[in-house]
Design a protein around this motif. Structure first.
Motif, PDB file in Angstrom:
ATOM      1  N   GLN A  16      37.108  81.518  35.739  1.00 33.52           N
ATOM      2  CA  GLN A  16      38.053  81.471  34.714  1.00 33.52           C
ATOM      3  C   GLN A  16      37.944  79.501  34.502  1.00 33.52           C
ATOM      4  O   GLN A  16      38.894  79.484  33.512  1.00 33.52           O
ATOM      5  CB  GLN A  16      39.161  82.075  35.267  1.00 33.52           C
ATOM      6  N   LEU A  17      37.530  79.706  35.526  1.00 30.92           N
ATOM      7  CA  LEU A  17      38.281  78.038  36.028  1.00 30.92           C
ATOM      8  C   LEU A  17      37.424  77.136  34.752  1.00 30.92           C
ATOM      9  O   LEU A  17      38.073  76.255  34.509  1.00 30.92           O
ATOM     10  CB  LEU A  17      37.994  77.378  36.681  1.00 30.92           C
ATOM     11  N   GLU A  18      36.443  77.472  34.282  1.00 31.65           N
ATOM     12  CA  GLU A  18      34.844  76.959  33.775  1.00 31.65           C
ATOM     13  C   GLU A  18      35.325  77.130  32.163  1.00 31.65           C
ATOM     14  O   GLU A  18      35.359  76.036  31.493  1.00 31.65           O
ATOM     15  CB  GLU A  18      33.912  78.410  33.745  1.00 31.65           C
ATOM     16  N   LYS A  19      36.705  78.617  31.898  1.00 33.69           N
ATOM     17  CA  LYS A  19      36.859  78.076  30.674  1.00 33.69           C
ATOM     18  C   LYS A  19      37.936  77.282  30.549  1.00 33.69           C
ATOM     19  O   LYS A  19      38.292  76.794  29.681  1.00 33.69           O
ATOM     20  CB  LYS A  19      37.443  79.808  30.723  1.00 33.69           C
ATOM     21  N   VAL A  20      38.911  77.621  31.319  1.00 39.75           N
ATOM     22  CA  VAL A  20      39.598  76.275  31.567  1.00 39.75           C
ATOM     23  C   VAL A  20      39.582  74.882  30.924  1.00 39.75           C
ATOM     24  O   VAL A  20      40.093  73.879  30.297  1.00 39.75           O
ATOM     25  CB  VAL A  20      40.692  76.704  32.580  1.00 39.75           C
ATOM     26  N   TYR A  76      41.538  81.423  47.164  1.00 45.77           N
ATOM     27  CA  TYR A  76      41.201  79.752  47.190  1.00 45.77           C
ATOM     28  C   TYR A  76      39.502  79.879  47.457  1.00 45.77           C
ATOM     29  O   TYR A  76      38.954  78.432  46.904  1.00 45.77           O
ATOM     30  CB  TYR A  76      42.109  78.765  48.048  1.00 45.77           C
ATOM     31  N   ARG A  77      38.954  80.440  48.656  1.00 39.64           N
ATOM     32  CA  ARG A  77      38.043  80.017  49.142  1.00 39.64           C
ATOM     33  C   ARG A  77      37.027  80.082  48.326  1.00 39.64           C
ATOM     34  O   ARG A  77      35.995  79.985  47.159  1.00 39.64           O
ATOM     35  CB  ARG A  77      37.358  80.786  50.765  1.00 39.64           C
ATOM     36  N   ASP A  78      36.864  81.823  47.664  1.00 37.13           N
ATOM     37  CA  ASP A  78      36.415  82.026  47.296  1.00 37.13           C
ATOM     38  C   ASP A  78      36.061  81.613  45.411  1.00 37.13           C
ATOM     39  O   ASP A  78      35.139  81.145  45.181  1.00 37.13           O
ATOM     40  CB  ASP A  78      35.918  83.413  45.908  1.00 37.13           C
ATOM     41  N   GLU A  82      32.419  79.775  44.531  1.00 35.11           N
ATOM     42  CA  GLU A  82      31.930  79.682  43.410  1.00 35.11           C
ATOM     43  C   GLU A  82      31.640  78.344  42.301  1.00 35.11           C
ATOM     44  O   GLU A  82      30.560  78.468  41.489  1.00 35.11           O
ATOM     45  CB  GLU A  82      32.868  80.528  42.320  1.00 35.11           C
ATOM     46  N   LEU A  83      32.466  77.546  42.901  1.00 33.79           N
ATOM     47  CA  LEU A  83      32.671  75.764  41.859  1.00 33.79           C
ATOM     48  C   LEU A  83      31.270  75.154  42.625  1.00 33.79           C
ATOM     49  O   LEU A  83      31.756  74.013  42.508  1.00 33.79           O
ATOM     50  CB  LEU A  83      33.859  76.157  41.366  1.00 33.79           C
ATOM     51  N   SER A  84      31.146  75.069  43.740  1.00 32.39           N
ATOM     52  CA  SER A  84      30.353  74.259  44.161  1.00 32.39           C
ATOM     53  C   SER A  84      31.374  73.655  45.263  1.00 32.39           C
ATOM     54  O   SER A  84      30.884  72.337  45.248  1.00 32.39           O
ATOM     55  CB  SER A  84      29.223  74.168  43.726  1.00 32.39           C
ATOM     56  N   LEU A  85      32.922  73.454  44.730  1.00 29.05           N
ATOM     57  CA  LEU A  85      34.182  72.077  45.494  1.00 29.05           C
ATOM     58  C   LEU A  85      33.309  71.728  47.073  1.00 29.05           C
ATOM     59  O   LEU A  85      33.116  73.270  47.841  1.00 29.05           O
ATOM     60  CB  LEU A  85      35.349  72.742  45.038  1.00 29.05           C
TER      61      LEU A  85
END
Lengths: 453, 453
Positions: A16-20, A76-78, A82-85
């Motif tokens: 979802q953050l990718e979409k954002v 938050y960890r997931d 997922e975004l390799s932060l």
């Protein structure tokens, strides 16, 4: 310049953050991004804000909310994984959460507010880190530093006038600004949250304060529907509606946008655009000051159950100056807010939300009305629903009431109450809750489908 | 035993008094006769009560009301001569009138009440003399001696509870009792009148106090009509209606029976029979506690002009506990009584009779509402009429609103306001006064003529 707000489901996962990210980057005008706490990924999920409330309540009851706090951290960890932060972002969030959890519990409602606010605050930090990872100049904005000062009312804070002046300075900051929704700080520097779903409010305040051209509110529906899709299948989408129409619709069950949230945008005349994060090319719904009327008299129908009516009759009541005021005074003594007061010659009914009182209070109120006002009859009727039919200029449209009431008669719905004559953009019907869905369907068919007889 | 009341036009001339005599004598149950002051013989006539008010006002302004007092005396003299009554009755009336005229003027409103009451008081003496001349045992009853004690409110006296107990003794008096309507005496023995047309009230009080079987109210119409005959030609007559229906109808323009007058009869469950002195064989209209519903949903339509609306809007008003109470409190400070308060989400309208205030007060009120309640908008709209559609059980009748509003739409009448939901026996519409007649006609045609589409 645009202020863009994303709701919880738009921020529930890395995907979802990718979409954002794509949405924000696709328009250079999108400068300020207001974020909610992570919402539900699926119907079984619990929202981060709800988990945090449970944490606070358990902790206040001296029970250790291990499970809940771990679930919050896992959310938050997931996303971060997922975004390799980088790992430190989760470490920071963990530190923040435990600091809040171990904070001062002297004032329980302020303690709860501090924990509630953690969902948005940490999510804003995470989103900013994600944007930077994508090599975009983006900054987390601390509402305290930015000057979002609010009244010290736990769970119901109101932005103070100076907040608007101070927030204006954000316009001159470089980069994309990631702003946590839902809370501000009192003059004394303490956290206070807005009412529930308050991230909408933050976005609206920022749009006003920064004199934005547009306030975009991204959620998970393509548009505001003309009626509840749980009642009518595939209802018409509303392309454009006015602030007043939205306000009346949101009163009775339309939860797309928080109704307080419209105020700052409305005051500054800034259009609000409701859009879908999952389908950003859909035209969405624009909320504006004025619109051309092309939809016929009604633009939307909303309904809500859970109302009751206190009926009071007294012979020659209408001769008694002060009767209504005294009646409302008694309700006020019990802290009850009322919705409407239809009246006959010798009787008056007060419509209230029934979740406001319990059985004991009910008896007491009826007793006081009976004895203090010398009423002939006092009774309480439960199980009412209110239906709002909303549309600009509806009142100037001869025959609208005839169409609506005929539709209800055909559907064999008895009208318990009609309240029309104050608002120029709505008609209100009271019906028994068992009739609500049938009534809404009947009115929808009358005004929104081509098949009119 | 029956209490029989005759209105002013039934007592306007000797010829009329003959009719009254025949009516009373035709039924031995007719024991108590309540009389008004002589009314109009023709449209040019001035009612005796109106002449007496002018007398009082002139006299208070130190001007001699010679002309008016002579006109009053001439009215009684004409009747006495027509009926060949002995000359001393007029001498007595003359003495009484001058005694009142030369009475204490320290309290002007009490002075006015004493003069107003002279019309009925002297007429009762004259009627009693007439009955005796016909060799019927008949007595004038002095309300003071009989115990009709009232509250000391000039022009708005209320019978005290002990009045009912004391009046009961009249049952045991022999003969026919001629009782003057419209006034009573305070505990201190001073005259106080009821509100205008208060002879109806006297009759109702006596019916209650004497536990009468029936209260007959003789006037100059064959029946209560279902609608104002000035609006609809030859409207249907109502054979039977309930107290509630009568009360709702009399609120908005139905002046057949004084609305306060129903209370004592209603409380004692005594039927009221409205009949025509000039056509006593007509069935008239019976007002009862319950009736069989054979008329369809509506039994009558009443309307009245002279209303205005104060519109107040404020964003998020419905969140503000106490808003309505504060608004009504401001109106109360100005002594204004209001009729209805239709409300939207963020707005409320208060409907009032516009004869209550002048231009200065109007400005002041709007200003206070604006500043004290921080309202966004406050405005006053003049020239409204209210239309009441009345009928027992109407509310349980699915489709009644649809029929009424469709009729209004067909007549191109815009509905400014609907107030429905408190009274079970009426629906109320607010329309512009210019639309009033058209609206009433349209609703009448829908509910009262066979031609329904």
């Amino acid at each position: 310049m645009k202020v863009v707000k994303f709701g919880g489901s738009s921020l529930a996962s890395g995907k979802q953050l990718e979409k954002v990210f794509q949405i924000v980057m696709s328009d250079p005008e999108r400068k300020v991004v207001v974020v909610s706490a992570p919402g539900k990924r699926n119907p079984e999920d619990i929202k981060v804000t709800d988990l945090l409330i449970t944490c606070a309540e358990k902790s206040l009851a001296n029970s250790n909310p291990v499970e809940e706090i771990n679930t919050v951290l896992a959310r938050y960890r997931d996303i971060a994984e997922e975004l390799s932060l980088p790992g430190e972002i989760i470490a920071d969030i963990e530190d923040d959460l435990f600091a809040r959890l171990n904070g001062d519990k002297d004032k329980p409602d302020r303690y709860i507010d501090r924990l509630k606010a953690a969902g948005e605050d940490n999510n804003a930090k995470l989103v900013a880190a994600f944007f930077r990872k994508r090599e975009v100049e983006a900054y987390y904005v601390d509402p305290k530093e930015a000057g979002l000062v609010v009244s010290p009312e736990p769970g119901n804070a109101q932005a103070l006038p100076e907040a608007y002046e101070r927030l204006f300075a954000l316009r001159n900051q470089p980069g994309i600004l990631i702003f946590p929704g839902f809370f501000g700080y009192s003059e004394e520097g303490e956290v206070f949250t807005f009412s529930r779903s308050g991230s909408d409010i933050t976005g609206s305040i920022l749009a006003n304060a920064l004199k934005a051209d547009l306030y975009e509110n991204f959620t998970d529906v393509d548009a505001v529907y003309s009626v509840n899709p749980y009642i009518v299948e595939k209802p018409k989408e509303i392309k454009e509606l006015t602030y007043r129409e939205m306000r009346e619709l949101s009163y009775a069950g339309f939860s797309v946008l928080h109704d307080e949230a419209l105020v700052p945008a409305f005051r500054a005349g800034i259009p609000v655009h409701v859009k879908n994060t999952n389908n950003p090319s859909a035209p969405g719904t624009r909320i504006v000051a004025e619109r051309e009327n092309t939809n016929g008299p009604a633009i939307g129908i909303a309904s809500d159950k859970g109302f009751c009516s206190i009926y009071v009759s007294k012979y020659l009541m209408n001769r008694e100056v002060g009767f209504g005021r005294k009646l409302l005074g008694i309700l006020e003594d019990f802290g009850l807010s009322y919705e409407h007061t239809p009246s006959g010659i010798d009787d008056i009914s007060v419509i209230l939300r029934e979740n406001q009182f319990d059985g004991e209070m009910e008896k007491e109120i009826l007793q006081r009305i009976k004895t203090e006002l010398h009423a002939d009859e006092v009774k309480l009727v439960h199980g009412l629903s209110l239906i709002m039919v909303v549309g600009e200029g509806m009142r100037r449209n001869v025959g609208t009431m005839a169409r609506a009431s005929k539709a209800l008669a055909k559907a064999k719905v008895n009208i318990e109450m009609i309240n029309q004559g104050s608002s120029e953009v709505s008609m209100m019907f009271g019906v028994k809750s068992v009739d609500e869905k049938r009534a809404v369907k009947a009115i929808y068919e009358e005004f929104f489908t081509a098949v009119t007889v």
